[in-house]
Design a protein around this motif. Structure first.
Motif: not given
Length: 543
Positions: A384, A509, A532
């Motif tokens: 990420r 998620y 994000e």
């Protein structure tokens, strides 16, 4: 030029020997792991360890070069004395030793007290006129302890040892270097005083004048210095031949020391000799001497400086080198593993690889990137990236404001230019900054009342900096310290997916049909387009 670096340090099998037939210790005043040339043999050199000179020899008939600290094919740096000339050459990396060439013979000499050899005069001189600190800098300097050296010619000037070379630095106007705290400071705290010396001097070097041969009774064998009736001159005798030598301005010959010195030092040294003699009788000399002593679309190299090495997720034997913002895959030799902190391949039991994901919900930093991290869930790792200047906070498992992280590892390369030191301002404190050395960032703090000024890469007065950083105390638990909150939606059966949550500060998620709820750092909101957390002012229109 092909060079073979002198790394006999790794396997010292030489013997501790005197530098030549004189009592001069080559390594006196020289830092550990500095290499010094042997003036009698171009292939030989010495390693200084705890003040002792350890003899070594270059391989393949190479010649040692004191300036580059290496053995080289060329013998251009080799000392050759012209029998018809009187001259001298400074001994690199010692500051106060030199080779006096007379009658074709090199004679090792040493400047007394704190005087230094001046190559412009070919003589010992006041340190204010020379300002040599090369004896403090080793090519094996420890990145955990940056070596600073104050200038002896200016209170505002100092040196930083980088890759074995002293680099000149200057404090911003009004500040002086504080040798105690190793930083620029207010003059009242620096306590710096540079002794005044005569401004104008007329002095010819030994190489510029013909040798003044003298008719004195020089011993037929050996090297001696003999006092002259003029206090600033002396005779140099080498194997029966003599020449008249002259000290630098304001220095006088000391017959007991066999060297040019200040007048006051000649008297002080005599007094100290008497004190030591008495103490040695009373309490033994030994006591006196002791007291004197990428799995997705994230580009892992974005925002990372060129020539920074990054670990390879899932294979410890591989790594990336960042060039132009792009990762180039490499592999360690000899079954070694890559260590991101050390920026090198090393033994498997020594290397610190990236962690391995377990079934628990957790995350860890993607070393040396500051903005990338690895999210772990159900044994699956996903890379990420934090956006908009945010940085990954390993204590909270989230992207966070830089003032709470203050990561600069992405800016420091192992191949930093020692002539262009990299300074990085802290994002957490106005008084704090970093210096890059050997691929690592080392934190430093300005003196009280000063702040780091990026414009000059120096500590400066507050009114010149205009820095305003605040970081409030928070209590944020990491994912690994709290039970995962199961998603209350139907997750897609395949793949990794990030889905918006009714609460804009949260998101889902989902991984292969399983899901958890993740939270943004306080002050950030989830951006569906970038998948994000971001600052509210940076959110895309879709969010």
């Amino acid at each position: 030029m092909y060079r073979h670096y002198a790394i006999g340090l790794l396997a010292i099998i030489g013997f501790i020997a005197a530098a030549n037939s004189t009592s001069i210790n080559l390594c006196d005043g020289v830092a550990d792991n500095v290499f010094v040339a042997d003036i009698t043999n171009c292939s030989n050199y010495y390693i200084c360890v705890k003040g002792e000179a350890i003899a070594q020899q270059c391989r393949y008939n190479y010649s040692f070069n004191g300036k580059t600290q290496s053995c080289e094919v060329s013998n251009a740096s080799c000392l050759a004395c012209d029998p018809s000339k009187l001259s001298s050459v400074g001994l690199e990396r010692t500051c106060n030793k030199y080779a006096l060439c007379f009658a074709g013979t090199p004679v090792l000499q040493e400047c007394a007290d704190d005087l230094q050899y001046n190559p412009n005069l070919n003589a010992c001189d006041y340190p204010q006129n020379v300002d040599c600190v090369a004896n403090r800098c080793s090519i094996y300097d420890s990145p955990d302890s940056i070596v600073y050296a104050p200038s002896q010619s200016s209170c505002t000037k100092y040196f930083v040892c980088m890759n074995g070379q002293p680099q000149n630095q200057t404090c911003v106007g009004g500040l002086q270097f504080n040798a105690v705290s190793n930083q620029c400071d207010r003059p009242a705290n620096a306590n710096c005083t540079i002794a005044a010396i005569p401004k104008s001097r007329s002095f010819q070097t030994a190489a510029e004048i013909a040798p003044r041969m003298v008719n004195i009774n020089c011993p037929s064998v050996g090297i001696q210095q003999i006092a002259h009736q003029n206090l600033n001159q002396y005779y140099m005798c080498v194997n029966g031949k003599g020449a008249l030598m002259t000290c630098a301005a304001n220095l006088f010959f000391d017959k007991d020391m066999g060297a040019c010195r200040r007048k006051e030092d000649i008297l002080i040294n005599y007094f100290l000799f008497l004190v030591k003699y008495v103490l040695c009788i009373l309490v033994a000399c030994a006591i006196f001497d002791l007291l004197s002593a990428a799995s997705n679309s994230v580009n892992i190299c974005s925002g990372v400086s060129d020539n920074v090495f990054l670990p390879y997720l899932g294979d410890c034997s591989k790594y990336y080198v960042c060039i132009g913002g792009a990762p180039i895959e490499r592999k360690c030799d000899y079954d070694f593993h890559f260590d991101a902190k050390e920026q090198s391949c090393t033994y498997q039991n020594v290397a610190k690889c990236l962690p391995t994901c377990t079934n628990a919900l957790s995350s860890f930093c993607y070393d040396r990137t500051c903005t990338k991290y690895v999210l772990c869930y159900a044994g699956t790792a996903i890379i990420r990236e934090c956006r908009d200047g945010l940085q990954y906070n390993a204590e909270t498992d989230r992207c966070d404001f830089p003032q709470y992280v203050d990561c600069v590892d992405n800016m420091c390369t192992l191949f930093n230019d020692p002539k262009n030191i990299t300074f990085i301002n802290s994002q957490a404190s106005c008084e704090k900054y970093y210096i890059c050395m050997d691929g690592n960032a080392y934190p430093l703090t300005c003196s009280n009342g000063l702040q780091f000024n990026k414009d000059c890469d120096c500590c400066d007065f507050v009114e010149n900096v205009h820095c305003n950083l605040t970081a409030a105390t928070r209590n944020i638990l990491s994912y690994s310290k709290i039970p995962p909150r199961r998603a209350d939606i139907d997750c897609p059966a395949d793949g990794a997916n990030f889905i918006t949550h009714p609460d804009p500060a949260k998101y889902y998620y989902c991984l292969n049909g399983m899901g958890v709820v993740l939270e943004c750092t306080p002050g950030l909101l989830y951006d569906a387009e970038f998948e994000e957390c971001r600052a509210p002012e940076n959110l895309s229109r879709k969010s």
